[in-house]
Design an enzyme around this catalytic site. Sequence first.
Site, PDB file in Angstrom:
ATOM      1  N   HIS A  97       0.819  -1.212   0.000  1.00  0.00           N
ATOM      2  CA  HIS A  97       0.000   0.000   0.000  1.00  0.00           C
ATOM      3  C   HIS A  97       0.854   1.263   0.000  1.00  0.00           C
ATOM      4  O   HIS A  97       0.383   2.326  -0.407  1.00  0.00           O
ATOM      5  CB  HIS A  97      -0.952  -0.015   1.186  1.00  0.00           C
ATOM      6  CG  HIS A  97      -2.116  -0.924   0.991  1.00  0.00           C
ATOM      7  ND1 HIS A  97      -3.390  -0.618   1.425  1.00  0.00           N
ATOM      8  CD2 HIS A  97      -2.216  -2.126   0.377  1.00  0.00           C
ATOM      9  CE1 HIS A  97      -4.211  -1.602   1.104  1.00  0.00           C
ATOM     10  NE2 HIS A  97      -3.521  -2.531   0.461  1.00  0.00           N
ATOM     11  N   HIS A 265      -1.827 -12.132  -2.352  1.00  0.00           N
ATOM     12  CA  HIS A 265      -2.864 -12.855  -1.614  1.00  0.00           C
ATOM     13  C   HIS A 265      -2.476 -14.293  -1.298  1.00  0.00           C
ATOM     14  O   HIS A 265      -3.300 -15.047  -0.774  1.00  0.00           O
ATOM     15  CB  HIS A 265      -4.172 -12.815  -2.408  1.00  0.00           C
ATOM     16  CG  HIS A 265      -4.777 -11.452  -2.490  1.00  0.00           C
ATOM     17  ND1 HIS A 265      -5.888 -11.172  -3.258  1.00  0.00           N
ATOM     18  CD2 HIS A 265      -4.420 -10.286  -1.895  1.00  0.00           C
ATOM     19  CE1 HIS A 265      -6.190  -9.891  -3.141  1.00  0.00           C
ATOM     20  NE2 HIS A 265      -5.309  -9.338  -2.313  1.00  0.00           N
TER      21      HIS A 265
END
Length: 727
Positions: A97, A265
């Site tokens: 992020h 993920h």
Amino acid sequence: MNSSQGKGVCPVMHGANTTQQSKQNQWWPKSLNLDILHQHDTKTSPLAKDFNYKQAFNTLDLETVKQDLKDLMTQSQSWWPADWGHYGGLMIRLAWHSAGTYRIADGRGGASRGSQRFAPLNSWPDNGNLDKARRLLWPIKKRYGDALSWADLIILAGNMAYESMGLKMFGFAGGREDVWTPEIDTYWGAEKEWLATSDTENSRYSGERDLDNPLAAVMMGLIYVNPEGVDGKPDPIKTAHDVRITFARMAMNDEETVALAAGGHTVGKCHGNGDASQLGAEPEAGELEDQGFGWLNKQQRGIGADAVTSGLEGAWTTNPTQWDNGYFHLLLNYDWWMQKSPAGAWQWEPVNIKPEDMPVDAEDPTKRQNPIMTDADMALKFDPQYRKIAEKFYQDPAYFADVFTRAWFKLTHRDLGPKTRYLGADIPAEELIWQDPIPLNSNRLDASELTSLKQAILASDVSPSEFIITAWDSARTYRGSDRRGGANGARIQLAPQSSWQGNEPEQLTKVLTALRQIQSQLNSSISMADLIVLAGNTAIEHAAQLAGCQVEVPFAQGRGDASQENTDEHSFEVLEPLHDGFRNWLKADYRVSAEELLLERSQLMQLTAAEMTVLIGGMRVLGTNYAGTEHGVFTDNIGVLSNDFFVNLTDMNYSWQPKSDNLYHILDRESGKLKWTATRVDLVLGSNAILRSYCEHYAQDTSKQKFINDFINAWVKVMNADRFDLA
């Protein structure tokens, strides 16, 4: 053209606080705000003026730092316990992020300045609970001090998280220097609320689903796409469209996109096992006693397995603390259906999953939970192109790991700049095309050789203004945001730059042909990149001499010449200038005013307001306007480096009359005759109080020499902006 507004949609809708629309000045909303040109002033930094981050970083024992980070991954803290006793997923999300805000259109965002510590990023909904990740890293930051920036530490933590879970990373480079205040130049969208849907007023979408430039995220407060689906409505095919656009605007192709989504993920989990309404305010809105923490649940436990972040709940893979190919195994081998998380968010869960494929509970190893997928994950299953790539990765785990680590390196280093800025022992030896490689140039000419070149330049049939224009056009592509572009490499002679409208290809060809002839006739080893800059410098020295001033423009040799082969044409397309106030040029009539676009260009070039002003004044009298227009050329002696622009702009013997949105007539007050024409860029220098003060300074009878000196200093700054070897 936008027919409803009669003006073109600017490809760089910067919106970067260039007008005084904030609370700091509500009385004059149209006043040009110059603050973006002075952000990150040295007064905001607590570091010593002579602090050198490169030297400090190189004192680190990087292997020890890396081991400290690996050790931290399994040192679970009671105030924010690690899922499965491992912080890897959290640290990867932190790094992701931090880097994932990068966008190619203006090069802003990204990890290279540690901006995630400040608003608005530290309080975005998508960055929920990353404040905890930074606090977990604080003991390491405290230990190594200024030798390890937050920006470098965050990315290195992501790398070490992967390595601690079994993945060999492609590499790591330090060199990210922290800023100390928020980056107010970055436009994150026009919405007035977090997570506003596309049908909301001030939406970032138009047409069918066209995302405004330069934005990459689909909503205010998100890094990428909505995990629940477009506007929170699950539909993998529609989400695939958003994913493709978002990742393309981060410089990623389809294969890199699938690799990053799957690799990100493969580890960690989503958190939505609780009531989101019980969460407190984000960090910037927290109480004093919260000490910078946000999203606190002061009513219930709210940590560990009871934490709420995205609202989705569950892990993506069977083994969320180890690198493997389990993501594709679950995604491709099971059918999935939509379910609601405990927090009420849409997520996908497998149908009839085998117990052995279920991950154990993050806190209770005696329990197993359903894995989950977001709508973006399901897009990799249902979109035909993504599905093909996913199946290839599933069949070839080694290939998947290689593509992922390379894509991760690109994601986390894209805005760091050229390889010459990289620091540390883990820099990959391989040269990558997205690094915009330029061959090293060790050739250095002596004074007599430079004198011969200068004489040949002035004796050529190319005008001084044409040499100045070419040098400027070569250098103006530099963006301080991601350190791309600039004069080094001489890519102005290569595609796509050689055919850009703003570079006036016919005139450019003429100048480059003349310079190549000079280079050949003198049998000079000077690079074309250096020669282009030297020619511009020589022309400026000549213009100063005409003004009665003998000066030598500082010239730093050492630029190399890039080749077409190591130039990614598609990647360079985003650097194409569509406006240049310094050359009084707009490609079209945009909704954003010419003076706001000028600030956009100036800020990307890292210019101060004073430098911007003096450069415009000099460029006008030197006759460097696009296509030879005379707008703003307030002098009767074009080609002489005089302060005439400022003298005549501030002369009250003239009046100013608008003729169109971007054209003004300057009339003699007494006779009423037309004296000059001007654009908004010209007149804003006299209209804005701060800029006018600079103009008055340079218009003074005693400032003629000062003007020339300041113009040359600003010019050299532009020419050397990408010369990181000079720092």
